[in-house]
Scaffold this motif. Structure first.
Motif, PDB file in Angstrom:
ATOM      1  N   ASP A 159       1.911  13.062   9.449  1.00  0.00           N
ATOM      2  CA  ASP A 159       2.635  12.357   8.404  1.00  0.00           C
ATOM      3  C   ASP A 159       2.402  10.849   8.420  1.00  0.00           C
ATOM      4  O   ASP A 159       2.880  10.143   7.544  1.00  0.00           O
ATOM      5  N   TYR A 160       1.687  10.332   9.390  1.00  0.00           N
ATOM      6  CA  TYR A 160       1.667   8.896   9.618  1.00  0.00           C
ATOM      7  C   TYR A 160       0.410   8.203   9.118  1.00  0.00           C
ATOM      8  O   TYR A 160      -0.678   8.778   9.087  1.00  0.00           O
ATOM      9  N   CYS A 161       0.590   6.919   8.771  1.00  0.00           N
ATOM     10  CA  CYS A 161      -0.544   6.003   8.615  1.00  0.00           C
ATOM     11  C   CYS A 161      -1.203   5.848   9.989  1.00  0.00           C
ATOM     12  O   CYS A 161      -0.517   5.604  10.978  1.00  0.00           O
ATOM     13  N   MET A 162      -2.538   5.985  10.041  1.00  0.00           N
ATOM     14  CA  MET A 162      -3.286   5.826  11.279  1.00  0.00           C
ATOM     15  C   MET A 162      -4.365   4.770  11.061  1.00  0.00           C
ATOM     16  O   MET A 162      -4.877   4.623   9.951  1.00  0.00           O
ATOM     17  N   ALA A 163      -4.738   4.066  12.118  1.00  0.00           N
ATOM     18  CA  ALA A 163      -5.713   2.993  11.960  1.00  0.00           C
ATOM     19  C   ALA A 163      -6.532   2.788  13.230  1.00  0.00           C
ATOM     20  O   ALA A 163      -6.136   3.215  14.318  1.00  0.00           O
ATOM     21  N   TRP A 164      -7.658   2.134  13.048  1.00  0.00           N
ATOM     22  CA  TRP A 164      -8.481   1.671  14.160  1.00  0.00           C
ATOM     23  C   TRP A 164      -8.454   0.150  14.193  1.00  0.00           C
ATOM     24  O   TRP A 164      -8.567  -0.505  13.160  1.00  0.00           O
ATOM     25  N   PHE A 165      -8.333  -0.395  15.396  1.00  0.00           N
ATOM     26  CA  PHE A 165      -8.417  -1.822  15.639  1.00  0.00           C
ATOM     27  C   PHE A 165      -9.490  -2.051  16.699  1.00  0.00           C
ATOM     28  O   PHE A 165      -9.896  -1.122  17.403  1.00  0.00           O
ATOM     29  N   TYR A 207      -9.328   0.571  19.552  1.00  0.00           N
ATOM     30  CA  TYR A 207      -8.037   1.216  19.763  1.00  0.00           C
ATOM     31  C   TYR A 207      -7.607   1.967  18.512  1.00  0.00           C
ATOM     32  O   TYR A 207      -7.806   1.479  17.396  1.00  0.00           O
ATOM     33  N   CYS A 208      -6.993   3.121  18.694  1.00  0.00           N
ATOM     34  CA  CYS A 208      -6.343   3.777  17.570  1.00  0.00           C
ATOM     35  C   CYS A 208      -4.845   3.482  17.622  1.00  0.00           C
ATOM     36  O   CYS A 208      -4.291   3.228  18.702  1.00  0.00           O
ATOM     37  N   ALA A 209      -4.227   3.500  16.453  1.00  0.00           N
ATOM     38  CA  ALA A 209      -2.814   3.152  16.345  1.00  0.00           C
ATOM     39  C   ALA A 209      -2.151   3.988  15.265  1.00  0.00           C
ATOM     40  O   ALA A 209      -2.816   4.425  14.318  1.00  0.00           O
ATOM     41  N   ALA A 210      -0.856   4.199  15.407  1.00  0.00           N
ATOM     42  CA  ALA A 210      -0.090   4.983  14.447  1.00  0.00           C
ATOM     43  C   ALA A 210       1.153   4.226  14.009  1.00  0.00           C
ATOM     44  O   ALA A 210       1.854   3.618  14.837  1.00  0.00           O
ATOM     45  N   ASP A 211       1.430   4.271  12.707  1.00  0.00           N
ATOM     46  CA  ASP A 211       2.662   3.717  12.148  1.00  0.00           C
ATOM     47  C   ASP A 211       3.550   4.883  11.734  1.00  0.00           C
ATOM     48  O   ASP A 211       3.327   5.478  10.672  1.00  0.00           O
ATOM     49  N   PRO A 212       4.556   5.238  12.525  1.00  0.00           N
ATOM     50  CA  PRO A 212       5.378   6.408  12.223  1.00  0.00           C
ATOM     51  C   PRO A 212       6.355   6.183  11.081  1.00  0.00           C
ATOM     52  O   PRO A 212       7.027   7.124  10.649  1.00  0.00           O
ATOM     53  N   GLY A 213       6.426   4.950  10.579  1.00  0.00           N
ATOM     54  CA  GLY A 213       7.381   4.651   9.525  1.00  0.00           C
ATOM     55  C   GLY A 213       6.839   4.840   8.132  1.00  0.00           C
ATOM     56  O   GLY A 213       7.552   4.649   7.138  1.00  0.00           O
ATOM     57  N   SER A 214       5.546   5.236   8.004  1.00  0.00           N
ATOM     58  CA  SER A 214       4.968   5.307   6.675  1.00  0.00           C
ATOM     59  C   SER A 214       3.838   6.305   6.627  1.00  0.00           C
ATOM     60  O   SER A 214       3.061   6.437   7.567  1.00  0.00           O
ATOM     61  N   TRP A 215       3.717   7.022   5.495  1.00  0.00           N
ATOM     62  CA  TRP A 215       2.585   7.929   5.296  1.00  0.00           C
ATOM     63  C   TRP A 215       1.379   7.186   4.740  1.00  0.00           C
ATOM     64  O   TRP A 215       0.262   7.684   4.801  1.00  0.00           O
ATOM     65  N   THR A 216       1.622   5.945   4.222  1.00  0.00           N
ATOM     66  CA  THR A 216       0.533   5.161   3.663  1.00  0.00           C
ATOM     67  C   THR A 216       0.300   3.917   4.491  1.00  0.00           C
ATOM     68  O   THR A 216       1.227   3.342   5.069  1.00  0.00           O
ATOM     69  N   CYS A 217      -0.951   3.478   4.536  1.00  0.00           N
ATOM     70  CA  CYS A 217      -1.309   2.271   5.270  1.00  0.00           C
ATOM     71  C   CYS A 217      -1.337   1.046   4.363  1.00  0.00           C
ATOM     72  O   CYS A 217      -1.681  -0.049   4.816  1.00  0.00           O
TER      73      CYS A 217
END
Length: 129
Positions: free
Chosen positions: A32-38, A97-107
């Motif tokens: 369900d989360y926005c995911m990203a690479w940094f 690094y990978c990261a997850a924002d559990p507060g949103s389905w969109t980035c």
């Protein structure tokens, strides 16, 4: 325990390809989360590379647009995140690094400023001949 674990780093030739992976697991619903690479290289600040929404919509930093592709494979209570690096350059050398924002389905918002709560330990990428 919530855990993000990256893999796939290593040495790539300039102009070559490498695929990074991130496995997310734990007592939370990553699909369900926005995911990203940094990424972060020595002496430089952390740089956002790419983000992907729950529905697969993507966004990229200008420095990697057209060369990198972010993708995800959602599964019940787990997720695999990927970063396909093509046309690699020496300046792509960094810890990723990978990261997850559990507060949103969109980035969207923009993606580099979202409140990422969960982070992996990182995987080193070196682009050199």
């Amino acid at each position: 325990e919530v855990q993000l674990m990256e893999g796939g780093g290593g040495l790539a030739q300039p102009g070559g390809s490498l695929t990074l992976s991130c496995t997310a697991s734990g007592h939370t619903y990553f699909p369900d989360y926005c995911m990203a690479w940094f990424r972060q290289s020595p002496g430089k600040g952390r740089e956002a590379v790419a983000g992907i929404d729950m529905d697969g919509s993507t966004t990229y930093a200008d420095s990697v647009e057209g060369r990198f592709t972010i993708s995800r494979d959602n599964a019940k209570n787990a997720l695999s995140l990927f970063l396909h690096m093509n046309q690699s350059r020496p300046e792509d050398t960094a810890m990723y690094y990978c990261a997850a924002d559990p507060g949103s389905w969109t980035c969207q918002g923009p993606f580099e400023h979202r409140p990422y709560t969960f982070w992996g330990q990182g995987t080193q990428v070196t682009v050199s001949s």
